[in-house]
Write an enzyme that holds these catalytic residues in place. Structure first.
Site, PDB file in Angstrom:
ATOM      1  N   LYS A   7     -21.921  51.161 -90.096  1.00  0.00           N
ATOM      2  CA  LYS A   7     -23.043  50.228 -90.278  1.00  0.00           C
ATOM      3  C   LYS A   7     -22.915  48.967 -89.410  1.00  0.00           C
ATOM      4  O   LYS A   7     -23.916  48.427 -88.951  1.00  0.00           O
ATOM      5  CB  LYS A   7     -23.176  49.834 -91.752  1.00  0.00           C
ATOM      6  CG  LYS A   7     -23.649  50.985 -92.630  1.00  0.00           C
ATOM      7  CD  LYS A   7     -23.835  50.532 -94.064  1.00  0.00           C
ATOM      8  CE  LYS A   7     -24.148  51.712 -94.954  1.00  0.00           C
ATOM      9  NZ  LYS A   7     -24.337  51.323 -96.353  1.00  0.00           N
ATOM     10  N   THR A  35     -24.340  55.540 -92.107  1.00  0.00           N
ATOM     11  CA  THR A  35     -23.501  55.229 -93.268  1.00  0.00           C
ATOM     12  C   THR A  35     -22.078  54.894 -92.832  1.00  0.00           C
ATOM     13  O   THR A  35     -21.822  54.747 -91.624  1.00  0.00           O
ATOM     14  CB  THR A  35     -23.586  56.379 -94.311  1.00  0.00           C
ATOM     15  OG1 THR A  35     -22.959  55.931 -95.509  1.00  0.00           O
ATOM     16  CG2 THR A  35     -22.924  57.652 -93.816  1.00  0.00           C
TER      17      THR A  35
END
Ligand code: ATR
Length: 241
Positions: free
Chosen positions: A35, A31
């Site tokens: 990313k 997350t």
């Protein structure tokens, strides 16, 4: 199977991943803010990850190669479908031009969206995203949104995290069926409340998208897609507690 959160240092994502694999790790979700780094690290990228320029799901294939996929867009499409929105022929106004926005455009088009406007406070970022797609995708500033009926409004800005909403004219809500905010919390977001006040029939936050992208990631690792409904009900209760 164990699934736990690992807090990687800001300058140590790749090392954290290598430690995880050395300890027997087989796959993981990634997350913010990692990313794009996961995208760089992956040896094999899915078409979805390539289009999004970001990876939220990593796994090792049978050859031991590190594979990167992106299930964020799938998660949004699955959640919109759950909410009864038919994306075939749908017109969409997408607010925001950060990572959250970029990752969902391809899957929305694949699901049948015919016209999508990306509107952003900083117009150059919207233009940079739209340049990756064909003429179904248009870019503009928040003040110059083309006058037309948008059946679906999606807030992909982070404004809700600060209790705010993007500053757009209420006329863009005319004919809108669903106002969807990718942010979620215990209470409806400012964007959802604003849409409700101005007569949009349906509003939803991003909790269903969060769960649906996780369910799609689980399918990549384990070959089955969990039902999100019981988890959604449980999480809603927990958020309110
Ligand atoms: P993410 O990866 O979660 O999308 P991001 O890359 O930081 O996060 O992007 C945040 C988005 O929210 C941007 O589109 C930002 O607009 P700018 O590009 O003009 O900065 C948008 N945003 C954040 N707060 C906002 C606000 N109060 N009103 C309108 N847009 C906002």
């Amino acid at each position: 199977m164990q699934y736990e959160a690992i807090l990687a240092p800001l300058d140590g994502f790749a090392d954290s991943w290598r430690d995880f694999v050395a300890g027997g790790g087989k796959g993981g979700n990634v997350t913010v803010p990692f990313k794009e780094q996961a995208y760089q690290l992956a040896e094999v990228l899915s078409a979805r990850a390539q289009q999004a320029g970001a990876v939220n799901t990593l796994y090792l294939n049978a050859q031991g190669q590190l594979c990167g996929d992106n299930t964020d867009g799938l998660g949004l499409v699955a959640d919109l479908t759950r909410l009864g929105i038919s994306l075939a022929g749908c017109t969409v106004l997408l607010l925001g031009a950060g990572g959250a926005s970029r990752g969902v455009i391809g899957p929305l088009l694949d699901a049948g969206v015919t016209y999508l406007v990306v509107a952003n406070r900083t117009v150059s970022k919207a233009q940079a995203i739209a340049a990756n797609f064909d003429s179904r995708v248009q870019a503009c500033s928040l003040q110059a949104i083309p006058k037309q009926t948008y059946r679906l409004l999606i807030n992909a800005t982070s404004s809700g995290l600060a209790g705010e909403r993007p500053d757009i004219d209420i006329k863009h809500l005319n004919g809108c069926q669903l106002a969807y905010d990718m942010v979620y919390g215990a209470e409806p977001t400012a964007f959802m409340q604003w849409a409700k006040q101005h007569g949009v029939p349906q509003q939803a936050d991003g909790l269903g998208m969060l769960l649906s992208q996780a369910a799609a990631a689980f399918n990549i690792w384990r070959g089955v897609t969990p039902d999100i409904e019981p988890v959604l009900a449980m999480l809603k209760l927990q958020l309110k507690a």
